[in-house]
Design an enzyme around this catalytic site. Structure first.
Site, short mmCIF file in Angstrom:
data_model
loop_
_atom_site.label_atom_id
_atom_site.label_comp_id
_atom_site.label_asym_id
_atom_site.label_seq_id
_atom_site.Cartn_x
_atom_site.Cartn_y
_atom_site.Cartn_z
N GLU A 43 0.85 -1.18 0.00
CA GLU A 43 0.00 0.00 0.00
C GLU A 43 0.89 1.23 0.00
O GLU A 43 1.91 1.27 0.68
CB GLU A 43 -0.89 0.02 1.25
CG GLU A 43 -1.94 -1.07 1.28
CD GLU A 43 -3.11 -0.80 0.34
OE1 GLU A 43 -3.27 0.37 -0.07
OE2 GLU A 43 -3.85 -1.74 0.03
N SER A 48 -2.74 1.20 -3.96
CA SER A 48 -2.07 -0.09 -3.79
C SER A 48 -1.23 -0.42 -5.03
O SER A 48 -1.51 0.05 -6.13
CB SER A 48 -3.11 -1.19 -3.56
OG SER A 48 -4.04 -1.23 -4.63
N LYS A 64 0.30 0.23 -10.21
CA LYS A 64 -0.20 1.01 -9.08
C LYS A 64 -1.65 1.38 -9.36
O LYS A 64 -1.96 1.99 -10.38
CB LYS A 64 0.63 2.29 -8.89
CG LYS A 64 0.20 3.12 -7.68
CD LYS A 64 0.85 4.50 -7.66
CE LYS A 64 2.32 4.43 -7.42
NZ LYS A 64 2.90 5.79 -7.21
N ASP A 154 11.47 13.21 -2.16
CA ASP A 154 11.10 12.20 -1.16
C ASP A 154 12.11 11.05 -1.19
O ASP A 154 11.73 9.88 -1.21
CB ASP A 154 9.68 11.69 -1.41
CG ASP A 154 9.02 11.15 -0.14
OD1 ASP A 154 9.58 11.38 0.96
OD2 ASP A 154 7.97 10.51 -0.24
#
Length: 494
Positions: A43, A48, A64, A154
């Site tokens: 997840e 997911s 995805k 990120d």
């Protein structure tokens, strides 16, 4: 496409093509006629991720599945960035489909999972040689992105994937950004708290150097099993990162001088003094990194521990992705990403135009036209919609800091505690439940905690508040004093 150096292009594209692509006929079919979904990988922040087989060729892929009414325009942006990237150090994008209320994003499958998965499977951090090999590939991916004026925003172990050949690839572009000529630096708070660069937290504008700071934190994460400050609440970490000295290893003497220096080069508070990805590729620690065989051996060791039942993960085959209980593989969901999004309104016509250029098949679901579930998230307006003065798109782009459904702060990733490397961080779980309770007003879970524990937590909370107040006062004085000094000088001159 912005120009890039020939060397970076060669390094990023050498051996890249896997020969697989989705043609227009495949994109015009329902996705279930094109793929067989064979298992769930995990997840993520948007949806997911599943392992799939391309029926015609037998090619293994990752898909995805994203609910369309979550943040469709942000997903379109992620696809756009992925489609532009053609590097073997960046996860490849093949195409997308609308299926009912979901958008299926078809991507390259990385059979060994993320670096976080590897650490959890082996129940230990990486060795210095393993870290240098991962960093070498990651830096090549970052060099490629930065040459295209893209910021990942990120970088962390959970977003670095490995294929079974031992090549590390950057993944999860859900919060990536594009630097344009008219926008030299961004000033939105975005990323994952513990990995955030100081300038991102302070919202003073940032560029590709923010990724370099996050890479340094990721290097410590790979070496020690967790990032700095992960044992405290994320809100406190956000306060401490800009005010404290750059983090270092807990035991620097256990690591080589080259590795220590590499960390120092990444974790410089002033972004203009940080080295670029290109310069870091020339660092001794990276130049002396071993080949892919070291990472292949690491992957094999992790898979053996899974097969022997020595790791809390599931395996579905020889090339299976390592899955952690309650943790994501393609996107690490245990340490939520902190994001502030613009409330963009997108017309169906503009979205359809984007879909065609991004290889997206199927019809735009009705749920994309906005519903009560959007809660202020970007949505699509039906055909014929025109913006007006009362449109929210004409309001200030961001809600008040810390408010709104898209302000997400999660607890730290499952940590490695003591010699046993416990997989359950009880402090983090408590903080996570407490933060949820603050939002929904349900503190019933406190009844299950003993009186002594409640008293201990109250005393701890009081001391934390006092420390934060002292930090705030010091920060206030630091900002206030220069103003007072200038006022005094001007008074003297007058």
């Amino acid at each position: 496409m912005p120009p890039s150096t020939d060397s970076s292009r060669r390094n990023s594209e050498e051996g890249f093509s896997d020969g697989f692509k989705l043609d227009s006929s495949a994109l015009n079919k329902p996705p279930e006629e094109v793929f067989d979904i064979v298992g769930k990988l995990g997840e993520g922040s948007y949806g997911s991720v599943h392992k799939a087989i391309h029926k015609e060729s037998g090619h293994v892929l990752a898909i995805k599945k994203v609910p369309v009414d979550t943040d469709l325009q942000e997903i379109i942006k992620e696809i756009s960035i992925m489609q532009q990237c053609k590097s073997k150090y960046v996860v490849k994008y093949y195409g997308s489909y609308f299926k009912n209320s979901d958008l299926w994003i078809v991507m390259e499958y990385c059979g060994a999972g993320s670096i976080s998965d590897i650490m959890r499977a082996r129940r230990k951090p990486l060795s210095e040689k393993e870290i240098s090999a991962v960093l070498r590939d990651t830096l090549k991916g970052l060099q490629y992105l930065h040459d295209l004026k893209k910021i990942h925003r990120d970088i962390k172990a959970g977003n670095i994937l490995l294929n079974t050949d031992g090549i590390a690839k950057l993944a999860d572009f859900g919060v990536a950004g594009q630097l344009t000529d008219t926008m030299a630096k961004r000033n939105t708070v975005i990323g994952t708290p513990f990995w955030m660069a100081p300038e991102v937290i302070e919202e003073i504008g940032y560029d590709t150097k923010a990724d370099i700071w996050s890479l340094g934190i990721t290097a410590i994460e790979m070496a020690e099993g967790r990032p700095p400050y992960s044992d405290i609440h994320p809100m406190r970490a956000i306060f401490m990162i800009p005010t404290k000295p750059p983090p270092t290893f807990k035991k620097p003497e256990e690591w080589s001088s080259e590795f220590n220096d590499f960390i120092r080069c990444c974790l410089i508070k002033k972004p203009e003094e940080r080295k670029t990805a290109l310069r870091l590729c020339e660092h001794t620690f990276i130049e002396n990194a071993p080949g892919c065989d070291v990472l292949q051996a690491m992957i094999l060791d992790a898979q053996e521990k899974v097969l022997l039942g020595q790791a809390p993960v599931a395996v579905a085959g020889a090339d299976a992705t390592l899955l952690s209980e309650g943790m994501s593989t393609m996107i690490d969901g245990g340490d939520a990403t902190l994001v502030q999004y613009k409330d963009n309104y997108v017309t169906a016509q503009s979205l359809r135009s984007q879909m065609e250029s991004l290889k997206i098949g199927g019809e735009i679901p009705k749920s994309a036209y906005g519903s009560s579930r959007n809660n202020g998230s970007p949505r699509v307006q039906p055909p014929g919609h025109t913006a007006s003065a009362c449109d929210p798109s004409n309001n200030p782009p961001f809600a008040e800091e810390g408010t709104g459904p898209n302000f997400q702060i999660g607890t730290s990733e499952s940590s490695y505690k003591d010699a046993s490397y416990n997989m359950m961080n009880t402090e983090a779980e408590y903080e996570n439940r407490f933060q949820r309770a603050v939002c929904d007003g349900d503190f019933e879970f406190l009844r299950n905690i003993t009186l002594d524990e409640l008293i201990r937590r109250k005393e701890s909370l009081d001391s934390e508040m006092e420390e934060e107040i002292r930090e705030l006062q010091r920060r206030y004085k630091t900002k206030r004093q220069p103003i007072l000094d200038v006022i005094e000088i001007k008074k003297r001159l007058n």
